[in-house]
Every structure is written in C-alpha cells, then in structure tokens.
Design a protein around this motif. Structure first.
Motif, short mmCIF file in Angstrom:
data_model
loop_
_atom_site.label_atom_id
_atom_site.label_comp_id
_atom_site.label_asym_id
_atom_site.label_seq_id
_atom_site.Cartn_x
_atom_site.Cartn_y
_atom_site.Cartn_z
N ASN A 188 1.09 -1.57 -0.42
CA ASN A 188 0.00 0.41 0.30
C ASN A 188 0.55 1.10 0.24
O ASN A 188 0.34 2.18 -0.28
CB ASN A 188 -0.56 0.12 1.41
CG ASN A 188 -2.03 -1.10 1.11
OD1 ASN A 188 -1.73 -1.50 2.19
ND2 ASN A 188 -2.73 -1.15 0.25
N HIS A 200 -4.03 0.13 -3.53
CA HIS A 200 -5.48 0.15 -2.95
C HIS A 200 -6.09 -0.49 -3.09
O HIS A 200 -6.80 -0.09 -4.13
CB HIS A 200 -5.42 2.32 -2.90
CG HIS A 200 -4.61 2.92 -2.10
ND1 HIS A 200 -4.61 2.91 -0.87
CD2 HIS A 200 -3.87 3.24 -2.58
CE1 HIS A 200 -3.00 3.61 -0.93
NE2 HIS A 200 -2.76 4.17 -2.00
N ASN A 209 -6.46 -0.87 3.53
CA ASN A 209 -4.96 -0.94 3.03
C ASN A 209 -5.12 -2.79 2.98
O ASN A 209 -6.49 -3.55 2.90
CB ASN A 209 -3.75 -1.07 3.65
CG ASN A 209 -3.71 1.02 4.71
OD1 ASN A 209 -3.43 1.46 3.51
ND2 ASN A 209 -3.92 0.69 5.97
#
Length: 269
Positions: A188, A200, A209
């Motif tokens: 992420n 994402h 996340n």
C-alpha cells in the motif's frame, strides 16, 4: 466488487468499519467440549498462544498434537501503471503465531503485516479468555456488528450469533470471530515493497489497506459419537474492496507436534 468464499476445515485429533481492527483486539480462548481441546486466538491461530491452554489435545490436555494451525490467502493483484499498462504482482496475507513475530520486511516498522482481529465480536471489557463462545455469554459483545442491519432486531443484543441462526447452536460448543488484513501495508506504500507500488484495494476508500479482505471464522464441536474427535472450522472470506481478483488461493499453515504440552514449545517435544 464484493465476493465471498466459504471454506470448511475439519481438525482431527489422533457493520463495523475496516478501521476497527488491530493488535489491540487480540484475544484467546479454549474449545474443550468434546474429546478434543485446544487454545486458539481471534487472530486465526489454533494452538496458540503457548502457555494458555491445551494445543490440539486429545483425551489428555498434556497430549497435544499442534504446534500451530492458521489460514492464509493469496491473490494476484492488478496494478494500473498507466492508462494502457497493468502490472501484476502477488501478495499473501497470513496470521500471527507466537514464533512468527513479524515478517522480515515489517520489523523496521514495528507492526505485523497480516490478519488482525476486528472489534465488536467479543466482550472487550472481559479479562483473560475472551473470544466469544456460545456456552459463555460473558464473552459475547453487547451487539454483533454484522447483524446491525436486521430491521427487526438490530445487532441481536443478548443473542448468540450462531451458524444455525439467532440464539441457536446445534453444536455443543461454537466460537465466532472476525479479522481483516488492513494492517498488511506491504503493497500500500511504495517504500514498503521492491516494486514501489502504492496499491489501494478500494477505490471508494483510499485509507483501506491490504487486499481489502475480511475473514469470519467459526469453530464448532459436537459431543456426539461420530464427531467427538473433531473440531470443525469454517472460514468465510469476503473481498470488501472494489478490486477484482481473477486469481486467488486459500491455504492452511499446519505445524504438528506429538505430545506437546500447553505450556511448553521446546523442540525436545
């Protein structure tokens, strides 16, 4: 796109937000209502924590057969580099066991990158064993997050959230908890991975996340003769994000021991 998969695992002996998860919600309990008894965590590990109870024991609590057992999920992730280019990489999320303190690439950041328990599925004020059990109402939450949309009885207050229905358990013992992968931030943030991707999983929530996965877990025990040597574990995995994963796997990490005790994890056993 939300998709759910249900997996049944048999262990033989011989609406809360994504942010409501994390290490602060880690708890444990013990299932011991037939010939099998074992400690387990709401972080997905059966046979841990060490020193808190029998570990996959049969007949005698000191004759355990588990080091640890836990699920993992892997996906092939499509990451759009440009309007006409997609880069594919793979991510695997697993559970925290006592002897796997952190992934090597997560140690510097002081967190475990993997599944962590979700709040709201147990009595957070209870000390000691606290993962929700059907036979112990003191472990139940005031209301169940996944039953808040019931227009007739929002949250099922004071009722067991059973596999067989509200307030019901066909089994002698049943446990229920939930976890997600929001703490797994390896892909992420670009500085956390070798490809420098900033993936994402949910286009409607940039703060979400991991891969956007939620896992709900049930364990069931029966005293009946044909099932008295088993604990049944069910895993319901939901993609809560908007990313569509064309390739995904589910597996179990299994560490066995012969005669391991509840209080010792030494290799001599």
């Amino acid at each position: 796109m939300k998709k759910t998969a249900l997996i049944l695992v048999v262990l033989l002996a011989a609406h809360w937000a994504w942010a409501q998860s994390g290490p602060q919600y880690r708890r444990y309990n013990i299932m011991n209502k037939n010939l099998v008894s074992t400690v387990f965590t709401n972080g997905g590990v059966i046979g841990h924590p060490v020193g808190k109870g029998p570990r996959g024991a049969w007949l005698n609590d000191n004759d355990g057969y588990l080091g640890d057992v836990s699920p993992f999920v892997g996906c092939e992730i499509p990451y759009r580099v440009s309007a006409d280019s997609i880069f594919y990489f793979h991510s695997v999320t697993y559970c925290l066991a006592d002897h796997r303190p952190n992934r090597q690439d997560g140690i510097d950041y002081g967190v475990f990158w993997g599944f962590e328990p979700k709040a709201g599925y147990f009595n957070e004020s209870k000390e000691g064993p606290a993962v929700a059990l059907y036979t112990d109402p003191t472990t139940w939450p005031q209301q169940w997050p996944d039953r808040l949309n019931d227009v007739n009885d929002p949250g099922w207050k004071g009722q067991w959230n059973g596999y067989f229905g509200k307030g019901l358990s066909n089994a002698t013992e049943e446990t229920y908890f939930a976890m997600d992968d929001n703490e797994d931030k390896e892909f992420n943030e670009p500085e956390y991975n070798i490809w420098n991707v900033a993936f994402h999983p949910d286009s409607t929530n940039e703060a979400r996340n991991g891969m956007g996965l939620e896992m709900k877990v049930r364990g069931l025990q029966w005293k009946q003769f044909l099932a008295q040597d088993c604990i049944f574990w069910l895993y319901e995995i939901t993609n809560e994000g908007t990313t569509n994963y064309e390739k995904a796997i589910f597996g179990m990490l299994v560490g066995t021991y012969v005669g391991v005790t509840g209080a010792n994890d030494s290799p001599q056993e």
